[in-house]
Design an enzyme around this catalytic site. Sequence first.
Site, PDB file in Angstrom:
ATOM      1  N   LYS A 202       0.800  -1.191  -0.034  1.00  0.00           N
ATOM      2  CA  LYS A 202      -0.154   0.089  -0.017  1.00  0.00           C
ATOM      3  C   LYS A 202       0.982   1.104   0.122  1.00  0.00           C
ATOM      4  O   LYS A 202       1.827   1.247   0.851  1.00  0.00           O
ATOM      5  CB  LYS A 202      -0.860   0.185   1.475  1.00  0.00           C
ATOM      6  CG  LYS A 202      -1.584   1.297   1.339  1.00  0.00           C
ATOM      7  CD  LYS A 202      -2.852   1.358   0.436  1.00  0.00           C
ATOM      8  CE  LYS A 202      -3.699   2.553   0.809  1.00  0.00           C
ATOM      9  NZ  LYS A 202      -4.457   2.656   1.973  1.00  0.00           N
ATOM     10  N   HIS A 243      -3.412   4.757  -2.260  1.00  0.00           N
ATOM     11  CA  HIS A 243      -4.359   5.683  -1.947  1.00  0.00           C
ATOM     12  C   HIS A 243      -4.114   7.144  -2.935  1.00  0.00           C
ATOM     13  O   HIS A 243      -3.270   7.498  -3.041  1.00  0.00           O
ATOM     14  CB  HIS A 243      -4.283   6.276  -0.585  1.00  0.00           C
ATOM     15  CG  HIS A 243      -4.808   7.546  -0.150  1.00  0.00           C
ATOM     16  ND1 HIS A 243      -6.208   7.488   0.719  1.00  0.00           N
ATOM     17  CD2 HIS A 243      -4.445   8.987  -0.530  1.00  0.00           C
ATOM     18  CE1 HIS A 243      -6.521   8.636   0.780  1.00  0.00           C
ATOM     19  NE2 HIS A 243      -5.507   9.481   0.339  1.00  0.00           N
ATOM     20  N   HIS A 263      -9.896   4.791  -3.852  1.00  0.00           N
ATOM     21  CA  HIS A 263     -10.875   6.091  -3.770  1.00  0.00           C
ATOM     22  C   HIS A 263     -11.059   6.658  -5.201  1.00  0.00           C
ATOM     23  O   HIS A 263     -12.164   6.514  -5.824  1.00  0.00           O
ATOM     24  CB  HIS A 263     -10.310   6.979  -2.912  1.00  0.00           C
ATOM     25  CG  HIS A 263      -9.755   6.476  -1.467  1.00  0.00           C
ATOM     26  ND1 HIS A 263     -10.702   5.633  -0.640  1.00  0.00           N
ATOM     27  CD2 HIS A 263      -8.734   6.475  -0.927  1.00  0.00           C
ATOM     28  CE1 HIS A 263     -10.086   5.096   0.406  1.00  0.00           C
ATOM     29  NE2 HIS A 263      -8.626   5.659   0.303  1.00  0.00           N
ATOM     30  N   ASP A 331     -13.179   0.869   3.385  1.00  0.00           N
ATOM     31  CA  ASP A 331     -12.128   1.539   4.087  1.00  0.00           C
ATOM     32  C   ASP A 331     -12.667   1.770   5.775  1.00  0.00           C
ATOM     33  O   ASP A 331     -12.084   2.621   6.356  1.00  0.00           O
ATOM     34  CB  ASP A 331     -12.058   3.021   3.526  1.00  0.00           C
ATOM     35  CG  ASP A 331     -10.886   3.971   4.199  1.00  0.00           C
ATOM     36  OD1 ASP A 331      -9.847   3.193   4.450  1.00  0.00           O
ATOM     37  OD2 ASP A 331     -10.798   5.113   3.833  1.00  0.00           O
TER      38      ASP A 331
END
Length: 419
Positions: A202, A243, A263, A331
Amino acid sequence: MSRPRTPQPPVHLRAARMLDVAKGELVEPGELLIQDEHIVEVAPASVPSDATVIDLGDVTLLPGLMDMEVNLLLGGPDHRSPLNPVQDDPAVRTLRAVANARRTLRAGFTTVRNLGLFVQTGGLLLDVALKKAIDHGWIEGPRVVPAGHAITPTGGHLDPTMFQAFAPHIMPLTVEEGIANGVDEVRKAVRYQIKHGARVIKVCASNGVMSHTGPAGAQQYSDDELRAIVDEAHRAGLKVAAHCMGEQALRAALDAGIDCIEHGFLASDEAIELMVERGTFLVATTYLTEGMDVTNAAPELQAKAAEVFPRSRATISRAIQRGVRIACGTDAPAIPHGRNAKELLALVDRGMTPLAAIRAATTVAAELVDADDRGRLEAGLLADVIAVPGDPLTDIGVTQDVRFVMKGGQVYRHEDAAA
């Protein structure tokens, strides 16, 4: 690897209906023959005499659902204090995750990606430890694909000292804990997560709505740093999730070869087309834009949310319309653990069919985590099975009312269908 279990008699699981996710059809009745961890036959022609029969009645069988963005180490019981980052030690945080994992499993989500610790742990990968405990059968929880620590620059959106605007030198963090600047440090940070058990990486490619350090979507890592992160992960056979919200950051992430955008709230039509063209996954986390409690956030962050969240809902509708590969992700704890199915309702509200939303949490999610052993109710696959009342193809809301949960042939929830 799951612990060896004493061989059990086969299980004949019966219900009024079963969803064939691949064909998009309800099959009546729904019948599965299960041996140990796997489905051995659908609609079995004959059933062994020693089989245990579980008749669930007037419900629909579905594959276990999957959430592609959670953080089980955050939120959950007694988490309202804004000082949690400096109050919870790694032991307390791991025990917090035990409660959150059980709640998630009982909600019908049998696989999750734990997308990036952003807490001080002394270099421990707590989500890897959680995965091991679940796999060994010590605690109840979903199958976990751990990311270890999120890779983020100093002051980046996933720098935990940023969220509460801590003073300098409060809760110092190391490269091993994901705070990395420059090509050499990001390579080291990625290598450390992989060494200690991460199965996905991530990265924080852009600012966020709850960031104190700039506008939502501003690019945070340089193009060179993003390319280095992707290079390290891909050489080890791991995907990278970013992200990422803003246009410049999205283009940089896509050009770097990022596999999955988290997102994507402020994506332009051009960025959406690039995701379609390159087959990039999108984990839209769109329910949080209406379900996230921001009342305790600083006024400037509330103002940012009021501007970004409505725009993001329109963005996700355009992404659905254009055919982006969207996988379900919440999330959590941005929304509470255990309410993961709210994301399916939100995806339908943005324009998905109920079947497409279910696929986002089953077949598409399975593809994202490179798992060909789950996501469908078929012979040879893992016996990850849930049951809901009614017809989820006409009412996606029934996915919030899970009556039965089986993971790997073991029952974790079984309620009377008439209750």
